[in-house]
Write an enzyme that holds these catalytic residues in place. Sequence first.
Site, PDB file in Angstrom:
ATOM      1  N   LYS A 197       1.092  -1.216  -0.173  1.00 18.22           N
ATOM      2  CA  LYS A 197       0.218  -0.203   0.035  1.00 18.22           C
ATOM      3  C   LYS A 197       0.958   1.504  -0.443  1.00 18.22           C
ATOM      4  CE  LYS A 197      -3.282   1.763   2.688  1.00 18.22           C
ATOM      5  NZ  LYS A 197      -4.870   2.295   4.006  1.00 18.22           N
ATOM      6  N   ARG A 207     -10.700  10.212   2.992  1.00 16.82           N
ATOM      7  CA  ARG A 207     -10.420  10.509   3.370  1.00 16.82           C
ATOM      8  C   ARG A 207     -11.874  10.975   4.393  1.00 16.82           C
ATOM      9  NH1 ARG A 207      -3.887  11.350   3.188  1.00 16.82           N
ATOM     10  NH2 ARG A 207      -3.313   8.906   3.407  1.00 16.82           N
ATOM     11  N   ARG A 219       1.284  10.231   6.794  1.00 16.12           N
ATOM     12  CA  ARG A 219       1.525   8.411   6.582  1.00 16.12           C
ATOM     13  C   ARG A 219       2.462   7.365   6.803  1.00 16.12           C
ATOM     14  NH1 ARG A 219      -3.509   7.770   8.597  1.00 16.12           N
ATOM     15  NH2 ARG A 219      -5.728   7.582   7.369  1.00 16.12           N
ATOM     16  N   GLU A 235       7.407  -6.293   0.935  1.00 20.22           N
ATOM     17  CA  GLU A 235       6.191  -6.760   1.411  1.00 20.22           C
ATOM     18  C   GLU A 235       5.449  -7.455   1.008  1.00 20.22           C
ATOM     19  OE1 GLU A 235       5.342  -4.580   3.735  1.00 20.22           O
ATOM     20  OE2 GLU A 235       6.348  -2.813   4.127  1.00 20.22           O
ATOM     21  N   LYS A 250      -1.887  -1.249  -4.207  1.00 22.70           N
ATOM     22  CA  LYS A 250      -2.391  -0.626  -4.004  1.00 22.70           C
ATOM     23  C   LYS A 250      -1.907   1.050  -4.011  1.00 22.70           C
ATOM     24  CE  LYS A 250      -6.074   2.297  -0.415  1.00 22.70           C
ATOM     25  NZ  LYS A 250      -6.430   1.639   0.465  1.00 22.70           N
ATOM     26  N   TYR A 315     -15.363   1.332  -6.816  1.00 23.35           N
ATOM     27  CA  TYR A 315     -16.553   2.133  -6.753  1.00 23.35           C
ATOM     28  C   TYR A 315     -17.705   2.094  -7.857  1.00 23.35           C
ATOM     29  CZ  TYR A 315     -13.789   3.340  -2.440  1.00 23.35           C
ATOM     30  OH  TYR A 315     -12.667   3.591  -1.460  1.00 23.35           O
TER      31      TYR A 315
HETATM   32  C1  PBG Z   1      -6.899   3.354   5.670  1.00 19.69           C
HETATM   33  C2  PBG Z   1      -7.652   3.481   4.790  1.00 19.69           C
HETATM   34  C3  PBG Z   1      -7.483   4.230   3.460  1.00 19.69           C
HETATM   35  C4  PBG Z   1      -8.686   3.858   2.261  1.00 19.69           C
HETATM   36  C5  PBG Z   1      -8.274   2.408   2.625  1.00 19.69           C
HETATM   37  N1  PBG Z   1      -8.783   2.081   3.866  1.00 19.69           N
HETATM   38  C6  PBG Z   1      -6.418   5.630   3.263  1.00 19.69           C
HETATM   39  C7  PBG Z   1      -5.352   6.028   3.692  1.00 19.69           C
HETATM   40  O1  PBG Z   1      -4.439   5.101   4.208  1.00 19.69           O
HETATM   41  O2  PBG Z   1      -4.873   6.988   4.767  1.00 19.69           O
HETATM   42  C8  PBG Z   1      -8.060   3.784   0.501  1.00 19.69           C
HETATM   43  C9  PBG Z   1      -9.239   4.172  -0.176  1.00 19.69           C
HETATM   44  C10 PBG Z   1      -9.221   4.920  -0.891  1.00 19.69           C
HETATM   45  O3  PBG Z   1      -8.392   6.146  -1.328  1.00 19.69           O
HETATM   46  O4  PBG Z   1     -10.446   4.327  -1.353  1.00 19.69           O
HETATM   47  N2  PBG Z   1      -6.298   2.356   6.376  1.00 19.69           N
HETATM   48 ZN    ZN Z   2      -5.161   3.370   8.311  1.00 22.25          ZN
END
Ligand code: PBG
Ligand code: ZN
Length: 327
Positions: A197, A207, A219, A235, A250, A315
């Site tokens: 990720k 968010r 993050r 990872e 992702k 989505y």
């Molecule tokens: C948080 C999380 C995020 C997404 C899924 N779980 C955002 C982040 O890490 O800040 C992003 C999903 C998206 O943007 O569609 N654990």
């Molecule tokens: Zn999170």
Amino acid sequence: MNEMFPAVRMRRLRKLKLIRETLLSTDDLILPLFIDENIEGKNKKPISSMPGQYRFSIEGAVKEVLEARSMGIKSVLLFGIPEQASKDEKGSEAFNKEGVIQRAVRRIKKDVENVVIITDLCLCEYTSHGHCGLVENGSVLNDPTLEVLGKIAVSQAEAGADIVAPSGMMDGMVKAIREKLDEESFSEIAIMSYAAKYNSALYGPFREAADSGYKFGDRSSYQLDFSNAREALREVELDIKEGADIVMVKPAIFHLDIISKVRARFDVPLAAYNVSGEYSMITAASEKGYLNREEVMMEGLTAIKRAGADLIITYFAKEVARVLEQE
Ligand code: PBG
Ligand code: ZN
């Protein structure tokens, strides 16, 4: 020098449209849903950063899952938005048996047949600071977070989740969750790990959707630097060794090379997350008339599958199902 020409002409077959190497199917799709404890009855609330997407009440979510099922979508990924006042430093609401996700999972299990329920497993929607782990002196702690993740996993499994999906990128999270689940006799519950990720600006719209923005910092101490591909493969390898049943890359469209590399190197099931920013970019540009929403959607998602993803979290899932039905 091309000695094949003119004997070989690629156009001959292309015009027949007979050969399509990659076909999207509703079987590939996972629909993400936001379930908001602050919404009453059967209502839903539009998400302004993601036009066409909504936050649902628990009742509303049941209806949405039924509809998705009737369109051929087999699986949903659930995100919970707890009552604002329940957020604390430790994200304790995330493992409340009566929490929004736990209640939603029980309802969906009861009311919808044959749907695979995946629950997002993270702290950021439940912590007052919005980070994916416990925080001390402004930094996100890895090891103490693992114990909490284990508790959340068990509470979600108890509620009836089929798959838990840890998204916080903590080191050792898959191992900790697997151990805890097994200890509590949930050895049949699968783990879909957000293994690679990236620390991506494309999560911006999410968010707002999940009310999971952070109050300080960023993050980058736990999510991957987008400059790094080999690190992403490490990872993934680590998560497989820790017991991940499905690994995820992702965002998807911006990082197709990583999907393709993971596919080439590992034989585990691979998911890719077509994230909020990818959705919202296409939505905004098509609203402005700059591009055709449906065509770009199908091109992007087909590319994700062509790169090697077995499952696509998107989505657009219901829209794709509609397009596939017309074909
Ligand atoms: C948080 C999380 C995020 C997404 C899924 N779980 C955002 C982040 O890490 O800040 C992003 C999903 C998206 O943007 O569609 N654990
Ligand atoms: Zn999170």
